[in-house]
Design a protein around this motif. Structure first.
Motif, PDB file in Angstrom:
ATOM      1  N   PHE A  59      18.543   9.066  64.813  1.00  0.00           N
ATOM      2  CA  PHE A  59      18.177  10.248  65.587  1.00  0.00           C
ATOM      3  C   PHE A  59      18.339  10.003  67.088  1.00  0.00           C
ATOM      4  O   PHE A  59      18.779  10.883  67.827  1.00  0.00           O
ATOM      5  CB  PHE A  59      16.720  10.653  65.315  1.00  0.00           C
ATOM      6  CG  PHE A  59      16.468  11.230  63.946  1.00  0.00           C
ATOM      7  CD1 PHE A  59      17.504  11.652  63.135  1.00  0.00           C
ATOM      8  CD2 PHE A  59      15.172  11.350  63.476  1.00  0.00           C
ATOM      9  CE1 PHE A  59      17.268  12.184  61.884  1.00  0.00           C
ATOM     10  CE2 PHE A  59      14.914  11.885  62.219  1.00  0.00           C
ATOM     11  CZ  PHE A  59      15.968  12.307  61.424  1.00  0.00           C
ATOM     12  N   SER A  77      18.852  15.711  57.701  1.00  0.00           N
ATOM     13  CA  SER A  77      18.090  16.270  58.809  1.00  0.00           C
ATOM     14  C   SER A  77      18.884  17.361  59.519  1.00  0.00           C
ATOM     15  O   SER A  77      18.353  18.428  59.846  1.00  0.00           O
ATOM     16  CB  SER A  77      17.703  15.166  59.799  1.00  0.00           C
ATOM     17  OG  SER A  77      17.009  15.701  60.906  1.00  0.00           O
ATOM     18  N   HIS A 111      11.653  15.887  60.053  1.00  0.00           N
ATOM     19  CA  HIS A 111      13.111  15.978  60.102  1.00  0.00           C
ATOM     20  C   HIS A 111      13.606  17.091  61.013  1.00  0.00           C
ATOM     21  O   HIS A 111      14.757  17.031  61.481  1.00  0.00           O
ATOM     22  CB  HIS A 111      13.676  16.197  58.688  1.00  0.00           C
ATOM     23  CG  HIS A 111      13.812  14.942  57.895  1.00  0.00           C
ATOM     24  ND1 HIS A 111      14.948  14.161  57.903  1.00  0.00           N
ATOM     25  CD2 HIS A 111      12.938  14.309  57.061  1.00  0.00           C
ATOM     26  CE1 HIS A 111      14.783  13.117  57.109  1.00  0.00           C
ATOM     27  NE2 HIS A 111      13.573  13.185  56.589  1.00  0.00           N
ATOM     28  N   ARG A 114      13.109  17.372  66.508  1.00  0.00           N
ATOM     29  CA  ARG A 114      13.972  16.322  67.045  1.00  0.00           C
ATOM     30  C   ARG A 114      14.303  16.604  68.502  1.00  0.00           C
ATOM     31  O   ARG A 114      14.762  17.701  68.858  1.00  0.00           O
ATOM     32  CB  ARG A 114      15.257  16.216  66.221  1.00  0.00           C
ATOM     33  CG  ARG A 114      15.040  15.575  64.863  1.00  0.00           C
ATOM     34  CD  ARG A 114      16.293  15.655  63.998  1.00  0.00           C
ATOM     35  NE  ARG A 114      17.474  15.153  64.674  1.00  0.00           N
ATOM     36  CZ  ARG A 114      18.710  15.261  64.160  1.00  0.00           C
ATOM     37  NH1 ARG A 114      18.894  15.877  63.002  1.00  0.00           N
ATOM     38  NH2 ARG A 114      19.735  14.782  64.824  1.00  0.00           N
TER      39      ARG A 114
END
Length: 204
Positions: A59, A77, A111, A114
């Motif tokens: 990520f 994700s 998920h 972000r």
């Protein structure tokens, strides 16, 4: 016409009040808005994996610098975020487990929240990037947590409002069915009140 993302988080496939009420809302909504498209994501049937060190590393690695393995790691994700961003309306069926939400719903939240994707940081602080959408929360719980002494133990609705609001989902309507473990009369009152609200909101 609207695209609706329907997320079910109850571990129960039958006898789930949150599933039942969300389904009734969608049925009535479809009758009033036949052009709506509903995308179903059942977190009990297909659980979202909990975060790992590898996922977090992927990520926070810039897109152009990700390895092939990292690119594969973030695919799910990215798909979940795309579903969220593509929806006009989000319908969440949420039972209370031990004063909070299911671990599978928490995993879904992990998920889709972000940095740089659904929220950003600046000198002014964090800002949500998922805006202009309507959220309906269908909350079910055995006790009464919306008022009285137990209100301080509600880490279900309060957490969801905070987490969703953080990414810009601030237009949230909550339909609560509570007191479901407090006898037949309490169940009848809870369902009656919820269904009355469903009738109002589904036609909007």
């Amino acid at each position: 016409m609207a695209t609706i993302l329907h997320i079910s988080s109850s571990v129960r496939s039958t006898g789930s009040t949150s599933r039942q009420l969300a389904a009734e809302f969608l049925s009535q909504r479809k009758a009033s808005h036949p052009g709506d498209i509903v995308i179903e994501r059942d977190l009990a049937v297909v659980p979202v994996p909990h975060l790992t060190e590898q996922m977090m590393g992927a990520f926070f690695t810039p897109l152009e610098q990700r390895s092939l393995e990292q690119a594969e790691t973030v695919q799910l994700s990215d798909a979940l975020v795309a579903e969220l961003l593509g929806a006009d309306i989000i319908v969440l069926g949420v039972p209370m487990y031990n004063f909070s939400i299911s671990s599978t719903l928490k995993a879904w939240i992990d998920h889709v929240i972000r940095v740089g994707v659904t929220f950003s940081y600046s000198d002014a602080g964090p800002a949500g990037k998922v805006t202009g959408k309507k959220v309906y929360l269908f909350i079910a719980r055995g006790g009464v947590y919306s008022e009285g002494p137990a209100q301080s133990m509600d880490f279900q609705e309060a957490y969801l409002r905070a987490a969703l609001g953080f990414i810009g989902l601030t237009d949230v309507t909550v339909i609560r069915a509570e007191g479901l473990a407090m006898g037949e009369s309490a169940v009848e009152a809870a369902l009656s009140g919820s269904r009355r609200l469903i009738g109002e909101f589904a036609a909007a």
